[in-house]
Design an enzyme around this catalytic site. Sequence first.
Site, PDB file in Angstrom:
ATOM      1  N   LEU A   1     -20.601 -16.852  -7.673  1.00 16.50           N
ATOM      2  CA  LEU A   1     -19.564 -16.514  -8.625  1.00 16.50           C
ATOM      3  C   LEU A   1     -20.399 -15.883  -9.800  1.00 16.50           C
ATOM      4  O   LEU A   1     -21.294 -17.069 -10.309  1.00 16.50           O
ATOM      5  CB  LEU A   1     -18.479 -17.323  -9.026  1.00 16.50           C
ATOM      6  CG  LEU A   1     -17.334 -17.797  -8.391  1.00 16.50           C
ATOM      7  CD1 LEU A   1     -16.523 -18.888  -8.900  1.00 16.50           C
ATOM      8  CD2 LEU A   1     -16.351 -16.820  -7.977  1.00 16.50           C
ATOM      9  N   ASP A   2     -20.301 -14.858 -10.362  1.00 20.69           N
ATOM     10  CA  ASP A   2     -21.288 -14.243 -11.325  1.00 20.69           C
ATOM     11  C   ASP A   2     -21.049 -15.120 -12.727  1.00 20.69           C
ATOM     12  O   ASP A   2     -20.170 -15.831 -12.611  1.00 20.69           O
ATOM     13  CB  ASP A   2     -21.122 -12.690 -11.572  1.00 20.69           C
ATOM     14  CG  ASP A   2     -19.571 -12.166 -11.904  1.00 20.69           C
ATOM     15  OD1 ASP A   2     -19.259 -12.969 -13.038  1.00 20.69           O
ATOM     16  OD2 ASP A   2     -19.349 -11.468 -11.461  1.00 20.69           O
ATOM     17  N   MET A   3     -22.013 -15.071 -13.559  1.00 20.98           N
ATOM     18  CA  MET A   3     -21.889 -15.721 -14.892  1.00 20.98           C
ATOM     19  C   MET A   3     -20.455 -15.661 -15.523  1.00 20.98           C
ATOM     20  O   MET A   3     -19.949 -16.606 -16.036  1.00 20.98           O
ATOM     21  CB  MET A   3     -22.978 -15.338 -15.781  1.00 20.98           C
ATOM     22  CG  MET A   3     -23.111 -16.254 -17.031  1.00 20.98           C
ATOM     23  SD  MET A   3     -24.228 -15.891 -18.149  1.00 20.98           S
ATOM     24  CE  MET A   3     -25.591 -16.673 -17.373  1.00 20.98           C
ATOM     25  N   ALA A   4     -19.842 -14.530 -15.600  1.00 18.98           N
ATOM     26  CA  ALA A   4     -18.580 -14.295 -16.422  1.00 18.98           C
ATOM     27  C   ALA A   4     -17.529 -14.653 -15.667  1.00 18.98           C
ATOM     28  O   ALA A   4     -16.350 -14.595 -16.161  1.00 18.98           O
ATOM     29  CB  ALA A   4     -18.533 -12.989 -16.726  1.00 18.98           C
ATOM     30  N   SER A   5     -17.665 -15.066 -14.257  1.00 15.79           N
ATOM     31  CA  SER A   5     -16.339 -15.474 -13.512  1.00 15.79           C
ATOM     32  C   SER A   5     -16.299 -17.001 -13.509  1.00 15.79           C
ATOM     33  O   SER A   5     -17.002 -17.720 -13.567  1.00 15.79           O
ATOM     34  CB  SER A   5     -16.599 -14.920 -12.049  1.00 15.79           C
ATOM     35  OG  SER A   5     -16.506 -13.529 -12.279  1.00 15.79           O
TER      36      SER A   5
END
Length: 246
Positions: free
Chosen positions: A104-108
């Site tokens: 999951l990317d950092m913003a997710s």
Amino acid sequence: MKERVQKLIAERGVCSRRAAEKLIEEGRVRVNGRKIVLGAQATQNDLITIDGKRIAGKRQPPVYLLVHKPRGYITTASDERGRKTVMELIGEDVTERVYPVGRLDMASEGLLLLTNDGRLARHMTHPSSGIKKEYHVTVLGDVEKAMPLMAEGLTLDDGFKTQPAEVRVIKTIEEKTVLSVTISEGHNREVRRMCEAAGLTVRRLVRVAIGKLKLEGLAVGKCRPATASELKYLNSLTENRDTELK
């Protein structure tokens, strides 16, 4: 029974399988005193050394942890830039070396599975696995126009053509809409980029399910072991895979 040496190294918690492969390629691994090449096999009873030192430990018992990743954490075991990683969310009572399955990317935010079961991890992240993942995505924009595009599949900015997604409206809050988006692929940041390609602006993205694994009931930043029913489901994934290969 013989197994690939990188698998044996990873199972004993020395490093990840990928890191073990790099060590072998660099000529730093020996089995019973002989330097090996990538693809070499050994048994649990063989002497495996790295830089002349015997690897310690025994095969680790399988561990399966569900984590609710908060925004601002990266999905990796360590980070040279000092950013917060999901490994910081694991309790000190977990002594086995585990790693994230997928990203999951950092913003997710949302559900992650951490395990030391490399066989399961490879199956779940393989494009052919077909495991559905559901996301709740808060967006701005023309949802009525975007939903049919996402449901048909569209082309992302790198030329990747997505498969049709399952999309439905959960609720509308003033100018924002919360969508349920379900996909069975794992292309880099696919859901976020799919929404953007359909003309939507993503305000929040939360993964709420991976197959039969659910985020519900797991607080933000918390971690728990898989339940008996979840373990049964995870075991069935590799059992079904073995059946397909026969």
